[in-house]
Write a protein that holds these residues in place. Structure first.
Motif, PDB file in Angstrom:
ATOM      1  N   GLY A  51       5.878  -0.427  -3.986  1.00 26.50           N
ATOM      2  CA  GLY A  51       6.482  -0.774  -2.702  1.00 26.50           C
ATOM      3  C   GLY A  51       7.561  -1.829  -2.848  1.00 26.50           C
ATOM      4  O   GLY A  51       8.604  -1.770  -2.196  1.00 26.50           O
ATOM      5  N   ARG A  52       7.327  -2.807  -3.711  1.00 27.71           N
ATOM      6  CA  ARG A  52       8.336  -3.851  -3.963  1.00 27.71           C
ATOM      7  C   ARG A  52       9.596  -3.254  -4.597  1.00 27.71           C
ATOM      8  O   ARG A  52      10.677  -3.828  -4.486  1.00 27.71           O
ATOM      9  N   LEU A  53       9.429  -2.118  -5.268  1.00 31.44           N
ATOM     10  CA  LEU A  53      10.573  -1.413  -5.854  1.00 31.44           C
ATOM     11  C   LEU A  53      11.188  -0.420  -4.860  1.00 31.44           C
ATOM     12  O   LEU A  53      11.950   0.462  -5.245  1.00 31.44           O
ATOM     13  N   ALA A  54      10.818  -0.569  -3.580  1.00 28.39           N
ATOM     14  CA  ALA A  54      11.357   0.245  -2.484  1.00 28.39           C
ATOM     15  C   ALA A  54      10.962   1.715  -2.588  1.00 28.39           C
ATOM     16  O   ALA A  54      11.692   2.593  -2.111  1.00 28.39           O
ATOM     17  N   GLN A  55       9.819   1.996  -3.197  1.00 27.75           N
ATOM     18  CA  GLN A  55       9.305   3.359  -3.253  1.00 27.75           C
ATOM     19  C   GLN A  55       8.362   3.587  -2.069  1.00 27.75           C
ATOM     20  O   GLN A  55       7.581   2.707  -1.720  1.00 27.75           O
ATOM     21  N   PRO A  56       8.407   4.758  -1.449  1.00 23.70           N
ATOM     22  CA  PRO A  56       7.485   5.045  -0.352  1.00 23.70           C
ATOM     23  C   PRO A  56       6.087   5.281  -0.916  1.00 23.70           C
ATOM     24  O   PRO A  56       5.871   6.242  -1.646  1.00 23.70           O
ATOM     25  N   VAL A  57       5.158   4.404  -0.604  1.00 26.23           N
ATOM     26  CA  VAL A  57       3.832   4.488  -1.219  1.00 26.23           C
ATOM     27  C   VAL A  57       2.743   4.239  -0.186  1.00 26.23           C
ATOM     28  O   VAL A  57       2.905   3.408   0.714  1.00 26.23           O
ATOM     29  N   SER A  58       1.659   4.995  -0.324  1.00 23.99           N
ATOM     30  CA  SER A  58       0.476   4.821   0.519  1.00 23.99           C
ATOM     31  C   SER A  58      -0.702   4.478  -0.380  1.00 23.99           C
ATOM     32  O   SER A  58      -0.765   4.901  -1.536  1.00 23.99           O
ATOM     33  N   LEU A  59      -1.650   3.730   0.175  1.00 29.36           N
ATOM     34  CA  LEU A  59      -2.861   3.372  -0.554  1.00 29.36           C
ATOM     35  C   LEU A  59      -4.067   3.976   0.143  1.00 29.36           C
ATOM     36  O   LEU A  59      -4.248   3.795   1.349  1.00 29.36           O
ATOM     37  N   VAL A  60      -4.879   4.706  -0.627  1.00 28.34           N
ATOM     38  CA  VAL A  60      -6.152   5.228  -0.147  1.00 28.34           C
ATOM     39  C   VAL A  60      -7.233   4.384  -0.812  1.00 28.34           C
ATOM     40  O   VAL A  60      -7.361   4.373  -2.037  1.00 28.34           O
ATOM     41  N   SER A  61      -7.979   3.652   0.004  1.00 28.48           N
ATOM     42  CA  SER A  61      -8.991   2.749  -0.526  1.00 28.48           C
ATOM     43  C   SER A  61     -10.010   2.450   0.567  1.00 28.48           C
ATOM     44  O   SER A  61      -9.896   2.961   1.691  1.00 28.48           O
ATOM     45  N   THR A  76      -1.168  -6.454   2.062  1.00 23.64           N
ATOM     46  CA  THR A  76      -0.723  -5.235   1.383  1.00 23.64           C
ATOM     47  C   THR A  76       0.276  -4.459   2.230  1.00 23.64           C
ATOM     48  O   THR A  76       1.205  -3.841   1.708  1.00 23.64           O
ATOM     49  N   SER A  77       0.108  -4.512   3.540  1.00 22.02           N
ATOM     50  CA  SER A  77       0.967  -3.711   4.427  1.00 22.02           C
ATOM     51  C   SER A  77       2.416  -4.180   4.439  1.00 22.02           C
ATOM     52  O   SER A  77       3.277  -3.499   4.991  1.00 22.02           O
ATOM     53  N   ARG A  78       2.711  -5.292   3.816  1.00 22.97           N
ATOM     54  CA  ARG A  78       4.104  -5.739   3.713  1.00 22.97           C
ATOM     55  C   ARG A  78       4.939  -4.755   2.884  1.00 22.97           C
ATOM     56  O   ARG A  78       6.152  -4.652   3.071  1.00 22.97           O
ATOM     57  N   TYR A  79       4.281  -4.070   1.940  1.00 26.75           N
ATOM     58  CA  TYR A  79       4.997  -3.192   1.006  1.00 26.75           C
ATOM     59  C   TYR A  79       4.446  -1.769   0.956  1.00 26.75           C
ATOM     60  O   TYR A  79       5.058  -0.898   0.340  1.00 26.75           O
ATOM     61  N   VAL A  80       3.266  -1.551   1.560  1.00 29.24           N
ATOM     62  CA  VAL A  80       2.525  -0.307   1.365  1.00 29.24           C
ATOM     63  C   VAL A  80       2.057   0.235   2.714  1.00 29.24           C
ATOM     64  O   VAL A  80       1.663  -0.542   3.592  1.00 29.24           O
ATOM     65  N   ASN A  81       2.042   1.558   2.846  1.00 26.37           N
ATOM     66  CA  ASN A  81       1.412   2.174   4.006  1.00 26.37           C
ATOM     67  C   ASN A  81      -0.107   2.039   3.821  1.00 26.37           C
ATOM     68  O   ASN A  81      -0.684   2.625   2.905  1.00 26.37           O
ATOM     69  N   THR A  82      -0.735   1.262   4.672  1.00 29.85           N
ATOM     70  CA  THR A  82      -2.171   0.991   4.552  1.00 29.85           C
ATOM     71  C   THR A  82      -3.003   1.785   5.564  1.00 29.85           C
ATOM     72  O   THR A  82      -4.189   1.518   5.722  1.00 29.85           O
ATOM     73  N   SER A  83      -2.399   2.763   6.213  1.00 30.63           N
ATOM     74  CA  SER A  83      -3.125   3.503   7.256  1.00 30.63           C
ATOM     75  C   SER A  83      -4.268   4.345   6.699  1.00 30.63           C
ATOM     76  O   SER A  83      -5.113   4.816   7.463  1.00 30.63           O
ATOM     77  N   PHE A  84      -4.320   4.531   5.374  1.00 28.56           N
ATOM     78  CA  PHE A  84      -5.400   5.312   4.760  1.00 28.56           C
ATOM     79  C   PHE A  84      -6.493   4.433   4.156  1.00 28.56           C
ATOM     80  O   PHE A  84      -7.372   4.924   3.456  1.00 28.56           O
ATOM     81  N   ILE A  85      -6.445   3.135   4.418  1.00 25.93           N
ATOM     82  CA  ILE A  85      -7.521   2.243   3.978  1.00 25.93           C
ATOM     83  C   ILE A  85      -8.631   2.296   5.024  1.00 25.93           C
ATOM     84  O   ILE A  85      -8.392   2.072   6.208  1.00 25.93           O
TER      85      ILE A  85
END
Length: 108
Positions: A51-61, A76-85
């Motif tokens: 995410g810091r490298l401007a890549q579209p990324v989601s986290l499943v956790s 984490t949501s500053r850089y990552v889609n966290t809707s799957f946590i």
């Protein structure tokens, strides 16, 4: 040009804590320490760095339905889609704690 593919990271998210002694360790006594807290977990760390490298990324956790879990989602949501946590009811968020001596070497 086609739509950019999203990256999905699946795995752990936890709270990392370090306690560093301010004086030499002596068995059987109390010790003043300084503490730090950071967001951790291999999948979470990889997702944040992407995410810091401007890549579209989601986290499943999964995290606990507790203060630590909400804190992890917030940072984490500053850089990552966290809707799957998933917030797991009646469970604590995973933690890692290290105790270090005054020279930053592991005590335990």
């Amino acid at each position: 040009m086609g739509k950019a593919a999203s990256i999905v990271c699946i795995g752990g998210a936890n709270v990392d804590r370090k306690a560093r002694l301010l004086a030499p360790f002596q068995l059987g006594t109390s010790h003043p320490v300084t503490t730090t807290q950071t967001a951790g977990g291999v999948a979470r760390n990889v997702a944040e760095n992407l995410g810091r490298l401007a890549q579209p990324v989601s986290l499943v956790s999964a995290v606990g339905d507790d203060h630590d879990g909400q804190w992890l989602i917030d940072v984490t949501s500053r850089y990552v889609n966290t809707s799957f946590i998933v917030r797991t009811p009646k469970a604590n968020t995973g933690t890692y704690t290290a105790v270090l001596d005054e020279d930053r070497k592991s005590v335990v």
